[in-house]
Enzyme design. Structure first.
Site, PDB file in Angstrom:
ATOM      1  N   HIS A   1      32.964  -7.015   2.502  1.00 20.83           N
ATOM      2  CA  HIS A   1      33.887  -8.115   2.215  1.00 20.83           C
ATOM      3  C   HIS A   1      34.904  -7.700   1.168  1.00 20.83           C
ATOM      4  CE1 HIS A   1      35.308 -12.225   1.815  1.00 20.83           C
ATOM      5  NE2 HIS A   1      35.198 -12.128   0.501  1.00 20.83           N
TER       6      HIS A   1
ATOM      7  N   PHE B   1      33.869 -18.921  -1.788  1.00 20.49           N
ATOM      8  CA  PHE B   1      33.668 -19.727  -2.987  1.00 20.49           C
ATOM      9  C   PHE B   1      32.372 -20.519  -2.881  1.00 20.49           C
ATOM     10  CE2 PHE B   1      38.445 -20.124  -4.233  1.00 20.49           C
ATOM     11  CZ  PHE B   1      38.381 -18.900  -4.859  1.00 20.49           C
TER      12      PHE B   1
ATOM     13  N   GLU C   1      29.378  -6.957  -4.833  1.00 24.11           N
ATOM     14  CA  GLU C   1      29.031  -6.482  -3.494  1.00 24.11           C
ATOM     15  C   GLU C   1      28.468  -5.064  -3.548  1.00 24.11           C
ATOM     16  OE1 GLU C   1      32.066  -6.744  -0.487  1.00 24.11           O
ATOM     17  OE2 GLU C   1      30.603  -6.387   1.110  1.00 24.11           O
TER      18      GLU C   1
ATOM     19  N   CYS D   1      36.148 -18.397   2.046  1.00 22.82           N
ATOM     20  CA  CYS D   1      36.370 -17.104   2.699  1.00 22.82           C
ATOM     21  C   CYS D   1      35.198 -16.661   3.563  1.00 22.82           C
ATOM     22  CB  CYS D   1      36.717 -16.061   1.648  1.00 22.82           C
ATOM     23  SG  CYS D   1      38.175 -16.557   0.712  1.00 22.82           S
TER      24      CYS D   1
ATOM     25  N   LYS E   1      40.234  -4.483   3.890  1.00 22.45           N
ATOM     26  CA  LYS E   1      41.229  -5.311   3.192  1.00 22.45           C
ATOM     27  C   LYS E   1      42.232  -4.458   2.412  1.00 22.45           C
ATOM     28  CE  LYS E   1      38.449  -9.510   2.924  1.00 22.45           C
ATOM     29  NZ  LYS E   1      37.120  -9.066   3.392  1.00 22.45           N
TER      30      LYS E   1
ATOM     31  N   HIS F   1      43.674  -9.970   2.098  1.00 19.41           N
ATOM     32  CA  HIS F   1      42.538 -10.867   2.309  1.00 19.41           C
ATOM     33  C   HIS F   1      43.004 -12.173   2.967  1.00 19.41           C
ATOM     34  CE1 HIS F   1      39.001 -13.117   1.969  1.00 19.41           C
ATOM     35  NE2 HIS F   1      39.048 -13.479   0.701  1.00 19.41           N
TER      36      HIS F   1
END
Lengths: 125, 422
Positions: B312, B408, B323, B174, B344, B349
């Site tokens: 994010h 990831f 985050e 991502c 998002k 996402h």
């Protein structure tokens, strides 16, 4: 919304599902030719089917399908597009084509003869 | 380092709109793009909502069955080797070129490069490899590789547009398109390229989405209005989304000379990894905090210079918390309190495409003068204490914006976009 081709008419009931998935974007006479090819090996129907598939794949859509037309020089095929068309025949007719067979096919006439030969070797439907 | 880069063109195929005007309107009004979705006609599938793409029908693996908006026309030589997300990408690039005032022959001289990001197409891989298995290996579709593997976007777009500059793809889950955008900036700064097309795209089908359900990473909330709620205490996983975004980045003086429309300057970027887990973010967001600090340093800015952060935050319990802690470390501890939102909540996402999509949102926010709010945020997680998370969109132009991405493997990438004045 758009489609590349107009919505096709209903397929003949007897066209197998797998073949119909490949041929449903072709005119009815091509699907009927396919049926005659697999049931009776009709040479004229084989030519109809071959020419329709060549026309569907050839990069120079405006080129004519004369017997002596060269697939690469005249119709704009490259090795990727030939591989794509060969796979279409393989998938439709459930045959396998070797690299050596592909390189011997240079013209429309070569292809017509080759497909007739391949079809003759198929078990009867 | 004298060369800088600006954003000159954007193209969108997204759950919140298939053109710039629709996307801007959705960001301003917080109109969400999530919709109910079913898989295999099976009500037992736990995933009920996705960020779907309207106006397209790409459910068949055969391109001849596809439908797309009539305003786009592509030749069969291009269509035959596309995955569904490649079709989205072509449409996004067409928009971005028009937006930037570039004719297709303006990008073929080697000065323009192309960096892409997608996961490839698990959907096409599944169908085409199944053909090979069914034929017991005797035959297969010759387009299997170029439609399916990660890299399909750059193969197809570079060939279609005759791009002769640097071309490549990025695979960091991502954070992929964020790496693509950062490396595109470096290529322009280093004088290797004058212009870069950066494209991210993904699909919304069972093959792409359900493996994330198997990881228990997706929301099982069946209500499209609340399934994606970044930073909220009640969040229960992310909502997968698809589409494509193209962002055109140009060397500033070259853009000025040709009179290009300029959204914003891409002023810096940075990356840092967690070194922690294959899939779970570092519990304190250490890698993301490091990436933010590197980005600020690259742009020559302090935390207090940032007006807005596009987070994010995907609506996962662990990721959003990490985050939030990273943001507190970088901003709160420095006495800074920028506005922060995750878009998002509107889009879901879109995986590898999210970085370039949200950079494009930031460019819109700077040029059009607004700060998107946090859709669906009702009760912020306690980890967000001290952070400014506006619920509604604010009619105020941010001057300097930070965009966060994480993928990831703990891959974290950030960008800074800055208001550009002639």
């Amino acid at each position: 919304m758009k489609t590349r081709t107009p919505p096709p008419p209903a397929a003949p009931a007897s066209v197998p599902e797998a073949a119909d998935a490949l041929l449903r974007h072709f005119p009815a006479e091509v699907r009927e030719a396919y049926l005659r090819v697999v049931t009776s090996r009709d040479p004229a129907a084989t030519d109809t089917l071959v020419l329709a598939i060549v026309a569907d794949h050839m990069p120079r859509a405006e080129a004519g399908l004369a017997d002596d037309a060269k697939l690469m020089a005249d119709l704009g095929f490259d090795s990727v597009t030939i591989a794509e068309m060969v796979f279409f025949f393989e998938d439709l007719l459930k045959v396998s084509v070797t690299n050596a067979e592909i390189v011997r096919v240079r013209t429309v006439a070569d292809l017509r003869a080759f497909v007739r030969h391949k079809i003759a070797s198929l078990p009867r439907a | 380092m004298n060369r800088t880069a600006v954003v000159t063109g954007l193209g969108f195929i997204t759950p919140i709109g298939n053109d710039r005007a629709a996307v801007t309107a959705s960001l301003r009004t917080l109109r969400p793009g999530l919709a109910p979705i079913t898989f295999f006609d099976n009500p037992a599938v736990s995933v009920k909502v996705a960020g779907t793409v309207r106006e397209f029908d790409v459910e068949s693996p055969g391109w001849r069955d596809w439908r797309w908006p009539a305003r786009y026309d592509f030749p069969r030589e291009t269509l035959r080797s596309l995955a569904p997300h490649g079709l989205y990408a072509l449409c996004a690039v067409e928009q971005a070129l028009a937006d930037a005032g570039l004719a297709p022959d303006a990008i073929t001289d080697g000065g323009t490069g192309l960096y892409c990001a997608s996961a490839g197409s698990a959907f096409m891989t599944h169908h085409q490899v199944a053909q090979i298995y069914a034929a017991r290996g005797e035959r297969g579709n010759p387009m299997t590789v170029v439609t399916s593997i990660a890299g399909t976007l750059n193969f197809n777009l570079a060939a279609h547009y005759r791009i002769r500059g640097a071309v490549g793809g990025f695979a960091a889950a991502c954070a992929s398109s964020s790496h693509a955008l950062g490396c595109a900036l470096d290529d322009i700064r280093l004088g290797r390229q004058t212009r870069m097309l950066v494209v991210g795209a993904e699909e919304t089908n069972a093959a792409t989405i359900l493996p994330f359900a198997a990881m228990r990473a997706l929301s099982t909330n069946a209500d499209p209005a609340t399934a994606s709620r970044p930073f909220d205490q009640a969040r229960d996983g992310f909502v997968s989304a698809g589409g494509a975004v193209c962002l055109i980045l140009e060397e500033t003086e070259a853009a000025r000379r040709r009179g290009a429309p300029i959204y914003a300057e891409l002023a810096g970027w940075g990356a840092a990894a967690d070194g922690h887990s294959i899939a779970v973010s570092h519990p304190e967001g250490a890698g993301l905090a490091a990436a933010m600090r590197r980005t600020l340093a690259d742009a020559g800015l302090a935390a207090t210079d940032i007006d807005y952060v596009n987070a994010h935050a995907t609506s996962t319990p662990a990721g959003d918390r990490s985050e939030a802690l990273a943001l507190r470390s970088v901003f709160s501890d420095a006495g800074a309190r920028p506005r922060i939102s995750s878009t998002k909540g509107l889009t879901g996402h879109p995986l590898s495409m999210s970085g370039v999509m949200e950079a494009a949102f930031c460019a819109l926010a700077i040029r059009d003068g607004f700060i998107p709010g946090n859709a669906n945020l009702v009760t912020p997680d306690e980890a967000c204490t001290g952070l400014d998370l506006p619920r509604a969109t604010i009619d105020q132009a941010p001057r300097v914006v930070l965009n966060n991405s994480s993928g990831f493997g703990g891959s974290n990438v950030c960008h800074v976009l800055r208001c550009w004045k002639a």
